[in-house]
Design a protein around this motif. Structure first.
Motif, PDB file in Angstrom:
ATOM      1  N   GLY A   1       0.504  -1.503  -0.332  1.00  0.00           N
ATOM      2  CA  GLY A   1      -0.196   0.235  -0.238  1.00  0.00           C
ATOM      3  C   GLY A   1       0.882   1.601  -0.016  1.00  0.00           C
ATOM      4  O   GLY A   1       0.688   2.421  -0.833  1.00  0.00           O
ATOM      5  N   LEU A   2       2.096   1.350   0.786  1.00  0.00           N
ATOM      6  CA  LEU A   2       2.761   1.613   0.930  1.00  0.00           C
ATOM      7  C   LEU A   2       3.353   2.770  -0.376  1.00  0.00           C
ATOM      8  O   LEU A   2       3.628   3.779  -1.146  1.00  0.00           O
ATOM      9  CB  LEU A   2       3.975   1.865   2.019  1.00  0.00           C
ATOM     10  CG  LEU A   2       3.604   2.163   3.028  1.00  0.00           C
ATOM     11  CD1 LEU A   2       4.889   1.628   4.065  1.00  0.00           C
ATOM     12  CD2 LEU A   2       3.186   2.760   3.154  1.00  0.00           C
ATOM     13  N   VAL A   3       3.805   1.618  -1.395  1.00  0.00           N
ATOM     14  CA  VAL A   3       4.072   2.178  -2.689  1.00  0.00           C
ATOM     15  C   VAL A   3       2.741   2.331  -3.816  1.00  0.00           C
ATOM     16  O   VAL A   3       3.403   3.174  -4.031  1.00  0.00           O
ATOM     17  CB  VAL A   3       4.669   0.575  -3.904  1.00  0.00           C
ATOM     18  CG1 VAL A   3       5.198   0.148  -5.217  1.00  0.00           C
ATOM     19  CG2 VAL A   3       5.876  -0.272  -2.995  1.00  0.00           C
ATOM     20  N   TYR A   4       1.754   1.691  -4.030  1.00  0.00           N
ATOM     21  CA  TYR A   4       1.310   2.612  -4.103  1.00  0.00           C
ATOM     22  C   TYR A   4       0.670   3.788  -3.655  1.00  0.00           C
ATOM     23  O   TYR A   4      -0.711   4.531  -4.489  1.00  0.00           O
ATOM     24  CB  TYR A   4      -0.202   1.253  -4.257  1.00  0.00           C
ATOM     25  CG  TYR A   4      -0.379  -0.323  -4.857  1.00  0.00           C
ATOM     26  CD1 TYR A   4       0.272  -0.036  -5.711  1.00  0.00           C
ATOM     27  CD2 TYR A   4      -1.231  -1.305  -3.990  1.00  0.00           C
ATOM     28  CE1 TYR A   4       1.122  -1.665  -6.032  1.00  0.00           C
ATOM     29  CE2 TYR A   4      -0.538  -2.786  -4.582  1.00  0.00           C
ATOM     30  CZ  TYR A   4       0.370  -2.548  -5.753  1.00  0.00           C
ATOM     31  OH  TYR A   4       0.764  -3.441  -5.866  1.00  0.00           O
ATOM     32  N   LEU A   5       0.914   4.167  -3.097  1.00  0.00           N
ATOM     33  CA  LEU A   5       0.082   5.308  -2.122  1.00  0.00           C
ATOM     34  C   LEU A   5       0.787   6.139  -3.476  1.00  0.00           C
ATOM     35  O   LEU A   5       0.169   7.509  -3.123  1.00  0.00           O
ATOM     36  CB  LEU A   5       1.217   5.620  -0.984  1.00  0.00           C
ATOM     37  CG  LEU A   5       0.506   6.686  -0.048  1.00  0.00           C
ATOM     38  CD1 LEU A   5      -0.858   6.587   0.294  1.00  0.00           C
ATOM     39  CD2 LEU A   5       0.883   6.956   1.265  1.00  0.00           C
ATOM     40  N   ALA A   6       1.948   6.169  -3.969  1.00  0.00           N
ATOM     41  CA  ALA A   6       2.116   6.957  -5.377  1.00  0.00           C
ATOM     42  C   ALA A   6       1.144   7.672  -5.865  1.00  0.00           C
ATOM     43  O   ALA A   6       0.825   8.880  -6.612  1.00  0.00           O
ATOM     44  CB  ALA A   6       3.429   6.599  -6.116  1.00  0.00           C
ATOM     45  N   ILE A   7       0.037   7.148  -6.344  1.00  0.00           N
ATOM     46  CA  ILE A   7      -1.108   7.098  -7.294  1.00  0.00           C
ATOM     47  C   ILE A   7      -1.823   7.880  -6.658  1.00  0.00           C
ATOM     48  O   ILE A   7      -1.908   9.472  -7.132  1.00  0.00           O
ATOM     49  CB  ILE A   7      -1.172   5.818  -8.015  1.00  0.00           C
ATOM     50  CG1 ILE A   7      -0.416   4.910  -8.304  1.00  0.00           C
ATOM     51  CG2 ILE A   7      -2.539   6.426  -8.186  1.00  0.00           C
ATOM     52  CD1 ILE A   7      -1.291   3.606  -8.309  1.00  0.00           C
ATOM     53  N   PRO A   8      -2.208   8.124  -5.311  1.00  0.00           N
ATOM     54  CA  PRO A   8      -3.668   9.010  -4.855  1.00  0.00           C
ATOM     55  C   PRO A   8      -2.561  10.387  -4.794  1.00  0.00           C
ATOM     56  O   PRO A   8      -2.528  11.781  -4.726  1.00  0.00           O
ATOM     57  CB  PRO A   8      -4.306   8.419  -3.848  1.00  0.00           C
ATOM     58  CG  PRO A   8      -3.172   7.264  -3.621  1.00  0.00           C
ATOM     59  CD  PRO A   8      -2.618   6.702  -4.742  1.00  0.00           C
ATOM     60  N   PHE A   9      -1.341  10.559  -3.957  1.00  0.00           N
ATOM     61  CA  PHE A   9      -0.408  11.513  -4.050  1.00  0.00           C
ATOM     62  C   PHE A   9       0.299  12.445  -5.219  1.00  0.00           C
ATOM     63  O   PHE A   9      -0.545  13.749  -4.890  1.00  0.00           O
ATOM     64  CB  PHE A   9       1.101  10.881  -3.260  1.00  0.00           C
ATOM     65  CG  PHE A   9       2.252  11.967  -3.789  1.00  0.00           C
ATOM     66  CD1 PHE A   9       2.028  12.972  -1.960  1.00  0.00           C
ATOM     67  CD2 PHE A   9       3.064  12.217  -4.600  1.00  0.00           C
ATOM     68  CE1 PHE A   9       2.764  13.912  -2.128  1.00  0.00           C
ATOM     69  CE2 PHE A   9       3.703  13.348  -4.131  1.00  0.00           C
ATOM     70  CZ  PHE A   9       3.641  13.784  -2.761  1.00  0.00           C
ATOM     71  N   ALA A  10       0.723  12.060  -6.539  1.00  0.00           N
ATOM     72  CA  ALA A  10       0.379  12.666  -7.851  1.00  0.00           C
ATOM     73  C   ALA A  10      -0.817  12.886  -8.075  1.00  0.00           C
ATOM     74  O   ALA A  10      -0.896  14.021  -8.394  1.00  0.00           O
ATOM     75  CB  ALA A  10       0.825  11.521  -8.673  1.00  0.00           C
ATOM     76  N   GLY A  11      -2.387  11.726  -8.060  1.00  0.00           N
ATOM     77  CA  GLY A  11      -3.221  12.502  -8.038  1.00  0.00           C
ATOM     78  C   GLY A  11      -3.878  14.038  -7.705  1.00  0.00           C
ATOM     79  O   GLY A  11      -4.279  14.991  -8.426  1.00  0.00           O
ATOM     80  N   VAL A  12      -3.075  14.429  -6.192  1.00  0.00           N
ATOM     81  CA  VAL A  12      -3.280  15.357  -5.216  1.00  0.00           C
ATOM     82  C   VAL A  12      -2.762  16.430  -5.942  1.00  0.00           C
ATOM     83  O   VAL A  12      -3.432  17.532  -6.169  1.00  0.00           O
ATOM     84  CB  VAL A  12      -3.291  15.555  -3.780  1.00  0.00           C
ATOM     85  CG1 VAL A  12      -2.904  16.468  -3.192  1.00  0.00           C
ATOM     86  CG2 VAL A  12      -3.759  14.086  -3.166  1.00  0.00           C
ATOM     87  N   VAL A  13      -1.313  16.068  -6.200  1.00  0.00           N
ATOM     88  CA  VAL A  13      -0.489  17.417  -6.750  1.00  0.00           C
ATOM     89  C   VAL A  13      -0.815  17.564  -8.210  1.00  0.00           C
ATOM     90  O   VAL A  13      -1.103  19.013  -8.534  1.00  0.00           O
ATOM     91  CB  VAL A  13       1.091  16.463  -6.557  1.00  0.00           C
ATOM     92  CG1 VAL A  13       1.480  17.689  -7.432  1.00  0.00           C
ATOM     93  CG2 VAL A  13       1.442  17.030  -5.370  1.00  0.00           C
ATOM     94  N   ILE A  14      -1.306  16.450  -9.156  1.00  0.00           N
ATOM     95  CA  ILE A  14      -2.411  17.032 -10.255  1.00  0.00           C
ATOM     96  C   ILE A  14      -3.558  18.035  -9.955  1.00  0.00           C
ATOM     97  O   ILE A  14      -3.982  19.086 -10.701  1.00  0.00           O
ATOM     98  CB  ILE A  14      -2.605  15.904 -11.110  1.00  0.00           C
ATOM     99  CG1 ILE A  14      -0.807  15.045 -12.047  1.00  0.00           C
ATOM    100  CG2 ILE A  14      -2.802  16.330 -12.310  1.00  0.00           C
ATOM    101  CD1 ILE A  14      -1.579  13.856 -12.204  1.00  0.00           C
TER     102      ILE A  14
END
Length: 167
Positions: A126-139
């Protein structure tokens, strides 16, 4: 706000890239010089590359240097140009919100609930996949800034160099 976000992103991207290069270099050394490849650095490099790609993609979007088909907006001027740019930005914001943030959160939650861990590092996937929502928040943050500029009747700064004047 945008400069702070960009500064943080650049720092993270450069740091991750340096660690990634170190991991890959160590992997090559252990494989060819020592004859025993390091499985840990292989997995670290793979996970860092995922984070690097997603954060780098968000940064690229914020800079207006992402791949885009902009034939129609470039042919327009004035209010029509602002409207089409706003529609495109709303589509990007919707994708970031619903697919990357909400869908990414669902993926992270389910993966953490399932207890899936990585083979070598033994960290929750889940920590690896956390990159997806993190990048989504930035976008999404970049899209909101762009929408504010468009609502004020101005093209976002990353578009001004390529755009015909808004009349």
């Amino acid at each position: 706000m945008k400069r702070i976000l960009e500064g943080i992103q650049v720092t993270v991207i450069v740091s991750v890239f340096v660690v990634l290069v170190g991991c890959v270099s160590w992997q090559v050394i252990t494989r060819y010089a020592l004859g025993v490849p390091s499985t840990v650095t292989d997995e670290i490099a793979r996970f860092l590359f995922i984070w690097l790609a997603l954060i780098g993609g968000a940064y690229t979007y914020g800079q207006g240097r992402h791949l885009a088909i902009d034939v129609i907006p470039m042919m327009m001027t004035g209010r029509a140009r602002l409207i089409i740019e706003a529609c495109i930005t709303l589509l990007v914001a919707s994708f970031a919100l619903f697919v990357m943030i909400w869908g990414g959160y669902q993926l992270v939650s389910r993966t953490l609930d399932a207890g899936q861990i990585s083979p070598s590092l033994q960290i929750p996937m889940g920590l690896v996949y956390l990159a997806i929502p993190f990048a989504g928040v930035v976008i999404l943050a970049y899209a909101v800034v762009a929408l504010i500029e468009l609502a004020r009747g101005r093209l976002p700064m990353q578009l001004i160099n390529d755009a015909p004047p808004v009349e």
